[in-house]
Scaffold this motif. Structure first.
Motif, PDB file in Angstrom:
ATOM      1  N   PRO A  16       0.435  -1.616  -0.150  1.00 43.60           N
ATOM      2  CA  PRO A  16       0.069   0.198   0.030  1.00 43.60           C
ATOM      3  C   PRO A  16       0.687   1.224   0.762  1.00 43.60           C
ATOM      4  O   PRO A  16       2.184   1.121   0.818  1.00 43.60           O
ATOM      5  CB  PRO A  16      -0.708  -0.093   1.183  1.00 43.60           C
ATOM      6  N   PRO A  17      -0.080   2.592  -0.259  1.00 42.18           N
ATOM      7  CA  PRO A  17       1.019   3.839  -0.432  1.00 42.18           C
ATOM      8  C   PRO A  17       1.556   3.812   1.116  1.00 42.18           C
ATOM      9  O   PRO A  17       1.076   3.457   2.182  1.00 42.18           O
ATOM     10  CB  PRO A  17      -0.156   4.742  -0.881  1.00 42.18           C
ATOM     11  N   PRO A  18       2.689   4.673   1.561  1.00 46.62           N
ATOM     12  CA  PRO A  18       3.142   4.898   2.903  1.00 46.62           C
ATOM     13  C   PRO A  18       2.713   4.902   3.157  1.00 46.62           C
ATOM     14  O   PRO A  18       2.416   6.221   2.286  1.00 46.62           O
ATOM     15  CB  PRO A  18       4.502   5.012   2.745  1.00 46.62           C
ATOM     16  N   ALA A  19       2.584   5.190   4.476  1.00 43.16           N
ATOM     17  CA  ALA A  19       1.450   6.624   5.227  1.00 43.16           C
ATOM     18  C   ALA A  19       2.121   8.123   5.353  1.00 43.16           C
ATOM     19  O   ALA A  19       1.563   9.006   5.088  1.00 43.16           O
ATOM     20  CB  ALA A  19       1.383   6.102   6.659  1.00 43.16           C
ATOM     21  N   CYS A  20       3.572   7.909   5.360  1.00 43.64           N
ATOM     22  CA  CYS A  20       4.407   9.072   5.528  1.00 43.64           C
ATOM     23  C   CYS A  20       4.364   9.795   4.130  1.00 43.64           C
ATOM     24  O   CYS A  20       4.332  11.271   4.663  1.00 43.64           O
ATOM     25  CB  CYS A  20       5.688   8.557   5.840  1.00 43.64           C
ATOM     26  N   MET A  21       3.965   9.453   3.158  1.00 43.50           N
ATOM     27  CA  MET A  21       3.650   9.693   1.483  1.00 43.50           C
ATOM     28  C   MET A  21       2.642  10.754   2.060  1.00 43.50           C
ATOM     29  O   MET A  21       2.170  11.166   0.423  1.00 43.50           O
ATOM     30  CB  MET A  21       4.471   9.106   0.595  1.00 43.50           C
ATOM     31  N   LEU A  22       1.777  10.195   2.629  1.00 42.75           N
ATOM     32  CA  LEU A  22       0.463  10.868   2.345  1.00 42.75           C
ATOM     33  C   LEU A  22       0.201  12.131   3.696  1.00 42.75           C
ATOM     34  O   LEU A  22      -0.809  13.136   3.170  1.00 42.75           O
ATOM     35  CB  LEU A  22      -0.846  10.231   3.021  1.00 42.75           C
ATOM     36  N   ARG A  23       1.280  12.529   4.368  1.00 42.31           N
ATOM     37  CA  ARG A  23       1.218  13.681   4.736  1.00 42.31           C
ATOM     38  C   ARG A  23       1.998  14.613   4.281  1.00 42.31           C
ATOM     39  O   ARG A  23       2.420  14.319   2.928  1.00 42.31           O
ATOM     40  CB  ARG A  23       2.126  13.328   6.278  1.00 42.31           C
ATOM     41  N   PRO A  24       1.924  16.522   3.928  1.00 36.75           N
ATOM     42  CA  PRO A  24       2.441  17.105   3.621  1.00 36.75           C
ATOM     43  C   PRO A  24       3.870  17.325   4.299  1.00 36.75           C
ATOM     44  O   PRO A  24       4.473  16.417   5.073  1.00 36.75           O
ATOM     45  CB  PRO A  24       2.085  18.277   3.686  1.00 36.75           C
ATOM     46  N   LEU A  25       4.471  17.632   3.103  1.00 35.08           N
ATOM     47  CA  LEU A  25       6.195  17.131   3.490  1.00 35.08           C
ATOM     48  C   LEU A  25       6.264  18.836   4.190  1.00 35.08           C
ATOM     49  O   LEU A  25       5.766  20.364   4.546  1.00 35.08           O
ATOM     50  CB  LEU A  25       6.950  17.827   2.517  1.00 35.08           C
ATOM     51  N   GLU A  26       7.370  18.812   5.388  1.00 33.56           N
ATOM     52  CA  GLU A  26       7.013  19.569   6.421  1.00 33.56           C
ATOM     53  C   GLU A  26       9.065  19.638   6.719  1.00 33.56           C
ATOM     54  O   GLU A  26      10.029  18.519   7.028  1.00 33.56           O
ATOM     55  CB  GLU A  26       6.703  18.886   8.028  1.00 33.56           C
ATOM     56  N   VAL A  27       9.738  20.748   6.526  1.00 35.12           N
ATOM     57  CA  VAL A  27      11.102  21.443   6.877  1.00 35.12           C
ATOM     58  C   VAL A  27      11.131  21.760   7.807  1.00 35.12           C
ATOM     59  O   VAL A  27      10.344  23.204   7.592  1.00 35.12           O
ATOM     60  CB  VAL A  27      11.567  21.462   5.267  1.00 35.12           C
ATOM     61  N   PRO A  28      12.025  22.236   9.574  1.00 32.33           N
ATOM     62  CA  PRO A  28      12.183  23.221  10.135  1.00 32.33           C
ATOM     63  C   PRO A  28      12.992  24.458   9.763  1.00 32.33           C
ATOM     64  O   PRO A  28      13.860  24.006   8.316  1.00 32.33           O
ATOM     65  CB  PRO A  28      12.899  21.768  11.642  1.00 32.33           C
ATOM     66  N   LEU A  29      12.720  24.758  10.285  1.00 30.08           N
ATOM     67  CA  LEU A  29      13.319  26.364  10.183  1.00 30.08           C
ATOM     68  C   LEU A  29      15.155  26.168  11.308  1.00 30.08           C
ATOM     69  O   LEU A  29      14.207  26.469  12.084  1.00 30.08           O
ATOM     70  CB  LEU A  29      13.084  27.414  10.702  1.00 30.08           C
ATOM     71  N   ARG A  30      16.256  26.097  10.355  1.00 25.29           N
ATOM     72  CA  ARG A  30      17.668  25.655  11.238  1.00 25.29           C
ATOM     73  C   ARG A  30      18.133  26.959  10.737  1.00 25.29           C
ATOM     74  O   ARG A  30      18.276  27.839   9.776  1.00 25.29           O
ATOM     75  CB  ARG A  30      18.092  24.151  11.122  1.00 25.29           C
ATOM     76  N   TYR A  31      19.155  27.457  11.409  1.00 22.07           N
ATOM     77  CA  TYR A  31      20.264  28.359  11.476  1.00 22.07           C
ATOM     78  C   TYR A  31      21.235  27.526  10.865  1.00 22.07           C
ATOM     79  O   TYR A  31      21.503  27.010  12.151  1.00 22.07           O
ATOM     80  CB  TYR A  31      20.684  28.938  12.420  1.00 22.07           C
ATOM     81  N   LEU A  32      21.718  27.496  10.338  1.00 18.96           N
ATOM     82  CA  LEU A  32      22.645  26.318   9.426  1.00 18.96           C
ATOM     83  C   LEU A  32      23.945  27.064   9.998  1.00 18.96           C
ATOM     84  O   LEU A  32      25.016  27.845   8.530  1.00 18.96           O
ATOM     85  CB  LEU A  32      22.729  26.142   8.020  1.00 18.96           C
ATOM     86  N   PHE A  33      24.485  26.736  10.880  1.00 19.97           N
ATOM     87  CA  PHE A  33      26.152  27.558  11.428  1.00 19.97           C
ATOM     88  C   PHE A  33      27.028  26.430  11.233  1.00 19.97           C
ATOM     89  O   PHE A  33      28.220  26.501  12.360  1.00 19.97           O
ATOM     90  CB  PHE A  33      25.637  28.239  12.425  1.00 19.97           C
ATOM     91  N   GLY A  34      26.668  25.890  10.582  1.00 22.58           N
ATOM     92  CA  GLY A  34      27.877  24.442  10.603  1.00 22.58           C
ATOM     93  C   GLY A  34      28.366  24.239   9.800  1.00 22.58           C
ATOM     94  O   GLY A  34      29.098  25.589   8.233  1.00 22.58           O
ATOM     95  N   PRO A  35      29.321  23.847   8.804  1.00 22.55           N
ATOM     96  CA  PRO A  35      30.620  23.894   7.607  1.00 22.55           C
ATOM     97  C   PRO A  35      29.810  23.900   6.311  1.00 22.55           C
ATOM     98  O   PRO A  35      30.066  23.765   5.728  1.00 22.55           O
ATOM     99  CB  PRO A  35      31.455  22.451   7.724  1.00 22.55           C
ATOM    100  N   GLY A  36      28.795  23.377   6.075  1.00 25.49           N
ATOM    101  CA  GLY A  36      28.360  24.008   5.018  1.00 25.49           C
ATOM    102  C   GLY A  36      26.852  22.961   5.407  1.00 25.49           C
ATOM    103  O   GLY A  36      26.701  20.966   5.525  1.00 25.49           O
ATOM    104  N   PRO A  37      25.701  21.924   4.649  1.00 28.11           N
ATOM    105  CA  PRO A  37      25.032  23.948   3.357  1.00 28.11           C
ATOM    106  C   PRO A  37      25.053  24.863   4.375  1.00 28.11           C
ATOM    107  O   PRO A  37      24.859  24.648   5.951  1.00 28.11           O
ATOM    108  CB  PRO A  37      24.206  22.902   2.693  1.00 28.11           C
TER     109      PRO A  37
END
Length: 396
Positions: A16-37
């Motif tokens: 069956p279609p995976p449940a995770c793919m039936l949810r909208p994409l969520e990406v957190p806001l992060r301050y990327l103060f590492g060596p990249g990206p």
């Protein structure tokens, strides 16, 4: 009958279609103060979201031509053989080695962090006779040491990381290209962590092959990698006895795809990352508008501001520092993983530990391109001070 068979096969889905793919994409806001990206500015994000066009359309070729000119400016080179790889900095790394080195040939790798280790492994995998010069992370090689090793091993290629991000080191480059020319050796330089943040002059410094990545000071998303070959490198590359081990990275094909071989028609080789090229072009346009000198000065200024703040916190820094990635010795008595987890949880800021031979030695802070601001340095310093105050310190 064929349609009936097709209908029957299409009705046999059992997973069956995976449940995770039936949810909208969520990406957190992060301050990327590492060596990249690094965080990508809105202008570059907008460029990458433009409607897709065909990778062989005339308009796409024009964008690729613009990218080539932008890379030539960023590298300070007039090399015709200048392109962007479809892939991360590792793609350019492999392209450089695969095309200029043949099985059994001697190569010399300067290792003072993870990137030298990676190039050595890549060269060994394709059958080169690899010789290593090794120093602890944060240490550099003198020109005398390099020339002595070249005399001893007679390599066709010398690798050096200008920006060794695993140790936060900006390695001196002046004079090494002259030594390589004297001994008929190609000089390969990695500027993934330093391009746009620290001065590099491909032509003036006699660098034969130079490559970088899109996701650090250039601020484009990961996935494209500028690379340039001068005439010496091209002569070696296009007069080899054997074909490169990689078809995808074969410069006889890529040079045509990028319009560098002088032929009137560009022949299909692979489907390039169209949206990635849109974003890369925009990042190079921003660098051109700002000017290299101003970009270098800004990174130097913000890095100095960060250094002072770190020293005020009692933290120890390495010498010969990259202005884009700053390494600090792990504070005595602290668990660096606990500190980084605390900073992410309470401040939404990414900082990282070491990489390769520097794991357990350092923590790394990257303020590059769009993130290269004193306000971001203040955020990083505040987060570190909070972690030092609230993370457990061992009694040992």
């Amino acid at each position: 009958m064929m349609l009936l068979r097709l209908d029957r096969s299409m009705s046999s889905v059992t997973i069956p279609p995976p449940a995770c793919m039936l949810r909208p994409l969520e990406v957190p806001l992060r301050y990327l103060f590492g060596p990249g990206p690094s965080n990508v500015p809105p202008r570059i994000l907008a460029a990458g979201s433009r409607p897709i066009i065909g990778h062989l359309h005339p308009e796409m070729y024009e964008i690729m031509n613009d990218i080539k000119k932008g890379i030539q400016y960023a590298f300070q080179t007039e090399n015709n053989m200048t392109i962007a790889m479809s892939g991360s900095g590792h793609a350019a790394m492999e392209c450089a080695v695969f095309n200029t080195v043949e099985p059994g040939e001697s190569v010399l790798i300067a290792i003072n962090g993870i990137w030298g280790e990676r190039v050595a492994e890549i060269a060994e995998r394709m059958g080169a006779n690899v010789h290593r010069m090794v120093k602890t992370p944060g240490r550099y090689f003198t020109n005398t040491e390099i020339e002595q090793a070249i005399k001893k091993h007679k390599p066709v290629l010398l690798f050096l990381a200008h920006g060794e991000s695993s140790a936060g080191l900006c390695h001196p480059v002046d004079g090494i290209g002259d030594i390589c020319r004297k001994h008929d050796c190609l000089f390969l330089v990695d500027t993934v962590a330093s391009l746009g943040a620290a001065p590099i002059f491909m032509d003036k410094q006699n660098i034969d092959i130079l490559y970088s990545g899109s996701q650090k000071a250039l601020n484009a998303p990961p996935g494209t990698a500028p690379i340039s070959f001068n005439d010496r490198a091209c002569h070696k590359m296009f007069n080899r006895k054997t074909k490169p081990v990689s078809y995808l990275f074969d410069m006889t094909h890529l040079s045509n795809y990028w319009g560098c071989d002088g032929k009137p028609a560009r022949v299909y080789h692979h489907t390039g990352p169209v949206s990635g090229f849109f974003a890369l072009r925009e990042s190079l346009a921003i660098l051109a508008e700002r000017g290299l000198e101003e970009s270098w000065e800004k990174h130097k200024e913000v890095a100095a501001y960060l250094y002072r703040g770190l020293e005020d916190l009692g933290l120890k820094l390495f010498d010969l520092r990259l202005p884009s990635v700053t390494t600090i010795a792990i504070p005595e008595g602290y668990d660096w993983r606990e500190m980084l987890t605390y900073i992410m949880k309470h401040h939404c800021i990414e900082m990282t530990g070491g990489l390769g031979p520097s794991i357990g030695m350092v923590m790394r802070i990257g303020l590059m391109g769009y993130n290269c601001e004193k306000t971001n340095a203040d955020m990083a310093l505040h987060a570190l001070a909070d972690a030092l105050k609230n993370c457990k310190k061992s009694k040992a």
